[in-house]
Scaffold this motif. Structure first.
Motif, PDB file in Angstrom:
ATOM      1  N   TYR A  49      -3.997   2.678   9.885  1.00  0.00           N
ATOM      2  CA  TYR A  49      -3.785   3.894   8.638  1.00  0.00           C
ATOM      3  C   TYR A  49      -3.102   4.685   8.926  1.00  0.00           C
ATOM      4  O   TYR A  49      -2.411   5.700   8.089  1.00  0.00           O
ATOM      5  CB  TYR A  49      -5.024   3.954   7.919  1.00  0.00           C
ATOM      6  N   ASN A  50      -2.853   5.180  10.269  1.00  0.00           N
ATOM      7  CA  ASN A  50      -2.417   6.437  10.738  1.00  0.00           C
ATOM      8  C   ASN A  50      -0.786   6.122  10.766  1.00  0.00           C
ATOM      9  O   ASN A  50      -0.254   7.216  10.749  1.00  0.00           O
ATOM     10  CB  ASN A  50      -2.754   6.823  12.046  1.00  0.00           C
ATOM     11  N   THR A  51      -0.328   4.981  10.591  1.00  0.00           N
ATOM     12  CA  THR A  51       0.940   4.690  10.417  1.00  0.00           C
ATOM     13  C   THR A  51       1.553   4.718   9.003  1.00  0.00           C
ATOM     14  O   THR A  51       2.800   4.515   8.720  1.00  0.00           O
ATOM     15  CB  THR A  51       1.447   3.363  10.874  1.00  0.00           C
ATOM     16  N   CYS A  52       0.872   4.954   8.052  1.00  0.00           N
ATOM     17  CA  CYS A  52       1.238   4.747   6.680  1.00  0.00           C
ATOM     18  C   CYS A  52       1.513   6.089   5.863  1.00  0.00           C
ATOM     19  O   CYS A  52       1.523   6.108   4.607  1.00  0.00           O
ATOM     20  CB  CYS A  52      -0.213   4.083   5.947  1.00  0.00           C
ATOM     21  N   ASP A  53       1.704   7.187   6.364  1.00  0.00           N
ATOM     22  CA  ASP A  53       2.173   8.430   5.901  1.00  0.00           C
ATOM     23  C   ASP A  53       1.348   8.682   4.624  1.00  0.00           C
ATOM     24  O   ASP A  53       1.970   9.066   3.519  1.00  0.00           O
ATOM     25  CB  ASP A  53       3.408   8.253   5.408  1.00  0.00           C
ATOM     26  N   ALA A 107      -2.257  -8.433   1.158  1.00  0.00           N
ATOM     27  CA  ALA A 107      -0.884  -8.627   2.188  1.00  0.00           C
ATOM     28  C   ALA A 107      -1.210  -8.386   3.682  1.00  0.00           C
ATOM     29  O   ALA A 107      -0.433  -9.001   4.633  1.00  0.00           O
ATOM     30  CB  ALA A 107       0.335  -7.553   1.779  1.00  0.00           C
ATOM     31  N   LEU A 108      -1.982  -7.504   3.755  1.00  0.00           N
ATOM     32  CA  LEU A 108      -2.574  -7.046   5.430  1.00  0.00           C
ATOM     33  C   LEU A 108      -3.400  -8.419   5.742  1.00  0.00           C
ATOM     34  O   LEU A 108      -3.059  -8.924   6.958  1.00  0.00           O
ATOM     35  CB  LEU A 108      -3.296  -5.805   5.388  1.00  0.00           C
ATOM     36  N   GLN A 109      -4.027  -8.911   5.144  1.00  0.00           N
ATOM     37  CA  GLN A 109      -4.750 -10.117   5.468  1.00  0.00           C
ATOM     38  C   GLN A 109      -3.957 -11.423   5.694  1.00  0.00           C
ATOM     39  O   GLN A 109      -4.009 -12.246   6.654  1.00  0.00           O
ATOM     40  CB  GLN A 109      -5.992 -10.374   4.509  1.00  0.00           C
ATOM     41  N   ASN A 110      -2.978 -11.436   4.719  1.00  0.00           N
ATOM     42  CA  ASN A 110      -1.859 -12.744   4.649  1.00  0.00           C
ATOM     43  C   ASN A 110      -1.217 -12.653   6.009  1.00  0.00           C
ATOM     44  O   ASN A 110      -0.668 -13.554   6.602  1.00  0.00           O
ATOM     45  CB  ASN A 110      -1.296 -12.698   3.593  1.00  0.00           C
ATOM     46  N   ILE A 160       1.286  -1.408   2.114  1.00  0.00           N
ATOM     47  CA  ILE A 160       1.111  -1.887   3.573  1.00  0.00           C
ATOM     48  C   ILE A 160       2.071  -2.841   3.837  1.00  0.00           C
ATOM     49  O   ILE A 160       2.355  -3.038   5.271  1.00  0.00           O
ATOM     50  CB  ILE A 160      -0.393  -2.689   3.489  1.00  0.00           C
ATOM     51  N   SER A 161       2.972  -3.581   2.905  1.00  0.00           N
ATOM     52  CA  SER A 161       3.927  -4.517   3.560  1.00  0.00           C
ATOM     53  C   SER A 161       5.192  -3.569   4.110  1.00  0.00           C
ATOM     54  O   SER A 161       5.689  -4.206   5.205  1.00  0.00           O
ATOM     55  CB  SER A 161       4.670  -5.193   2.195  1.00  0.00           C
ATOM     56  N   LYS A 162       5.342  -2.295   3.850  1.00  0.00           N
ATOM     57  CA  LYS A 162       6.382  -1.710   4.740  1.00  0.00           C
ATOM     58  C   LYS A 162       5.779  -1.750   6.121  1.00  0.00           C
ATOM     59  O   LYS A 162       6.754  -1.406   6.973  1.00  0.00           O
ATOM     60  CB  LYS A 162       6.520  -0.243   4.118  1.00  0.00           C
ATOM     61  N   VAL A 163       4.827  -1.212   6.243  1.00  0.00           N
ATOM     62  CA  VAL A 163       4.156  -1.310   7.699  1.00  0.00           C
ATOM     63  C   VAL A 163       4.185  -2.644   8.447  1.00  0.00           C
ATOM     64  O   VAL A 163       4.714  -2.614   9.710  1.00  0.00           O
ATOM     65  CB  VAL A 163       2.612  -0.612   7.559  1.00  0.00           C
ATOM     66  N   THR A 164       3.613  -3.582   7.704  1.00  0.00           N
ATOM     67  CA  THR A 164       3.701  -5.057   8.286  1.00  0.00           C
ATOM     68  C   THR A 164       5.035  -5.550   8.641  1.00  0.00           C
ATOM     69  O   THR A 164       5.361  -5.937   9.813  1.00  0.00           O
ATOM     70  CB  THR A 164       3.024  -5.904   7.578  1.00  0.00           C
ATOM     71  N   LYS A 188      -2.438  -0.863  -1.928  1.00  0.00           N
ATOM     72  CA  LYS A 188      -1.349  -1.240  -2.436  1.00  0.00           C
ATOM     73  C   LYS A 188      -0.434  -2.325  -1.591  1.00  0.00           C
ATOM     74  O   LYS A 188      -0.088  -1.943  -0.562  1.00  0.00           O
ATOM     75  CB  LYS A 188      -0.581  -0.208  -3.393  1.00  0.00           C
ATOM     76  N   ASN A 189      -0.453  -3.571  -2.193  1.00  0.00           N
ATOM     77  CA  ASN A 189       0.669  -4.573  -1.277  1.00  0.00           C
ATOM     78  C   ASN A 189       1.802  -3.925  -0.624  1.00  0.00           C
ATOM     79  O   ASN A 189       2.341  -4.117   0.113  1.00  0.00           O
ATOM     80  CB  ASN A 189       0.525  -5.792  -1.885  1.00  0.00           C
TER      81      ASN A 189
END
Length: 197
Positions: free
Chosen positions: A7-11, A64-67, A21-25, A17-18
């Motif tokens: 979560y520290n990478t998420c600004d 999206a994170l789990q997937n 989190i999809s931006k990070v993954t 919201k998918n």
């Protein structure tokens, strides 16, 4: 590469919201592909639902994170200072056991040891506050009691709601603190003890 914590990478964006989190993954996938690396991401669970155990739906973030994740390993503190619980939440292309492992945490050596499979994991996730509440209810009940007896103590003596009484009965049954004898009839099964200091 170890990312601690995800979560520290998420600004400060809402990672439930998918699209956030999809931006990070997507970025991590790009790094993994470009540099031919394995990425370990440490992430946290939501604070609610602790008593429900180690389930991947408690992971903070959109589905999206789990997937996206290839493997998910879940670990949690317990109400025993030196114990942790570990469970495999997901793995692709491999079978895995759906069991809980009890780990011993050595705080001097910073070392976890596997003590084996535990069937009593629910008892290890009961908070001290909840233990105190449950102990207060049981103290005022006979060895065998009815649902009405239980609700009377919770609602009229402790000043809690009917919903709380119903929830506590279900949780105490799952934890093995009480047993259901018959419809609306229960008996005490375990003592409520404080956690190790």
């Amino acid at each position: 590469v170890i990312i601690d914590c995800l979560y520290n990478t998420c600004d400060n964006e809402d990672i439930s919201k998918n699209h956030n989190i999809s931006k990070v993954t997507d970025r991590i996938t790009e790094l993994r592909t470009n540099y031919d690396i394995t990425v370990f991401c440490i992430h946290h669970m939501n604070k609610y639902g602790h008593q429900d155990g180690l389930i991947i739906d408690r992971i903070a973030g959109g589905s999206a994170l789990q997937n996206w994740a290839e493997h998910i390993l879940l670990i949690s503190r317990t109400n025993e200072a030196s114990s942790r619980l570990l469970k495999m939440g997901k793995t692709r292309h491999t079978e895995f056991n759906d069991c809980y492992y009890k780990l011993d945490w050595n705080s001097e050596k910073f070392w976890l040891s596997n003590l084996g499979v535990t069937e009593d994991w629910r008892k290890l996730l009961i908070t001290d506050e909840k233990k105190t509440c449950w102990g207060n209810v049981l103290r005022d009940l006979n060895e065998s009691f009815t649902k009405m007896d239980f609700k009377n103590v919770v609602e009229n003596i402790m000043g809690m709601t009917e919903r709380t009484a119903t929830t506590w009965i279900k949780q105490m049954l799952r934890a093995g603190v009480i047993n259901k004898v018959n419809h609306g009839l229960y008996e005490k099964n375990l003592e409520i003890v404080k956690s190790e200091e």
